[in-house]
Design an enzyme around this catalytic site. Structure first.
Site, PDB file in Angstrom:
ATOM      1  N   CYS A 159       0.797  -1.237   0.000  1.00 28.95           N
ATOM      2  CA  CYS A 159       0.000   0.000   0.000  1.00 28.95           C
ATOM      3  C   CYS A 159       0.827   1.283   0.000  1.00 28.95           C
ATOM      4  CB  CYS A 159      -0.921   0.015   1.213  1.00 28.95           C
ATOM      5  SG  CYS A 159      -2.152  -1.266   1.194  1.00 28.95           S
ATOM      6  N   SER A 204      13.361  -0.463   3.519  1.00 29.42           N
ATOM      7  CA  SER A 204      12.540  -1.360   4.326  1.00 29.42           C
ATOM      8  C   SER A 204      11.697  -2.240   3.414  1.00 29.42           C
ATOM      9  CB  SER A 204      11.625  -0.557   5.254  1.00 29.42           C
ATOM     10  OG  SER A 204      10.612   0.092   4.502  1.00 29.42           O
TER      11      SER A 204
END
Length: 369
Positions: free
Chosen positions: A169, A206
């Site tokens: 997302c 990340s």
């Protein structure tokens, strides 16, 4: 999305930098969801159900859960927050939600165990991400979706290509924001080449944002520099390349027309003297990674300080896509598990072999008679 909605909605100012609110980027996606929910209700069908699992006291996670519920209700979607007192209960609750036919999407609010070592893998949180069924994974972070992203596999059901792979997302929201900025995506070019000729620097690697975003932008044709604390890698043409000692954060940023910052500390500031005029700068961190006042002095800069509104829109869009692909009465039922495909192949082969052998044995017995 229509071609009109895909056109840039963010405008630059050639005389100075512009700080933008991405609410206008999220609106077309939210409106599309509302229209689909209205169509379902018209047919007497309940809207998709998103289940959130919360098992920590982290204020950011609780706030995100609150925003998720508010956004779902605003768009006519159903949302159910399941709060667990003991983190060890999350796995069983997750499996129950996976198996519940009423549930169309699942979101787990991390961190739960953080980087605590786990019997199940490098970390328990990573294990939980991979436990979410791909048919319910609104975050797009399970192993199947991650693997397909890094291999640039865009559909689950090749060659029919009816079921799209979901994308993470926050990374997807950043891509949509970049797409809406002037001078970034060339929508006249074919898929895989719309960012051709562009250089991007992402200061974050990340698994939630930086790494998938780098792959997504590289899959669209850009040369992407991925910067982490101890290393710099370059994504190009679907491949990851280590960089030499002559490549450093400054050299990467100076050659980039798109810069994404995601450093999770308030002490980090990106030097604005590295940034060229007409650069798009997107901050995905909860802290401001750049001096806004100095940045906005640079002509033509488009600065996006927050991506949350579009992230929520992408979350709900993923929920609707999961519903349409796997849970709707009209969804196409296809097998997307390669292990199941292999198993089915061998089962059919074994059955065919057994039938041939049995026929041969019967024929021999008849001939003997």
């Amino acid at each position: 999305m229509s071609n009109q909605e895909s056109k840039p909605v963010i405008k630059a100012d050639p005389t100075k930098g512009v700080k933008v609110d991405v609410g206008d980027v999220s609106k077309p996606f939210r409106n599309e969801i509302k229209q689909k929910v209205a169509a379902l209700k018209k047919e007497g069908i309940e809207s998709p159900l998103l289940v959130g699992l919360l098992a920590n006291k982290d204020p950011a996670a609780r706030k995100y859960a609150e925003w998720t519920g508010k956004a779902c209700r605003a768009d006519g979607l159903r949302y159910e927050l399941r709060i667990l007192d003991d983190p060890i209960e999350v796995e069983s609750a997750l499996i129950d939600a996976n198996d519940d036919p009423r549930v169309h999407g699942i979101i787990v609010y991390y961190p739960i165990f953080g980087q605590q070592e786990s019997f199940s893998g490098e970390s328990q949180d990573d294990y939980l991400r991979d436990t979410v069924s791909h048919k319910c994974d609104v975050e797009g972070l399970c192993h199947l979706y991650r693997t397909n992203l890094y291999r640039n596999v865009r559909f689950l059901d090749y060659p029919t290509n009816n079921q799209k792979c979901l994308l993470p997302c926050t990374a997807l929201s950043t891509l949509k924001i970049i797409e809406a900025c002037p001078g970034t995506y060339d929508m006249t070019k074919p898929v895989g080449r719309k960012l051709e000729g562009k250089t991007v620097t992402i200061i974050n690697r990340s698994e939630i944002v930086g790494r998938p975003l780098a792959a997504m932008l590289a899959n669209d044709g850009a040369v992407v520099y991925s910067i982490d604390i101890n290393s710099i890698y370059m994504f190009r043409d679907g491949r990851l390349h280590p960089c030499g000692d002559d490549v450093n954060p400054e050299s990467c940023v100076r050659k980039s027309s798109i810069v994404v910052t995601g450093v999770p500390t308030k002490n980090y500031k990106l030097p604005t003297e590295w940034i060229n005029p007409n650069t798009t700068v997107v901050n995905v961190a909860s802290f401001k990674n750049v001096d806004e006042e100095e940045l906005l002095k640079i002509p033509g800069v488009v600065y996006v300080p927050l991506v949350g509104k579009v992230t929520v829109a992408m979350l709900l869009r993923n929920l609707m896509r999961l519903y349409e692909q796997f849970h709707s009465p009209n969804s196409v039922k296809t097998n997307t598990n390669p292990n199941e495909s292999t198993s089915t192949f061998w089962t059919i082969g074994l059955q065919a072999y057994s039938a041939v052998v049995l026929t041969a044995v019967l024929a021999m017995q008849l001939l003997k008679k």
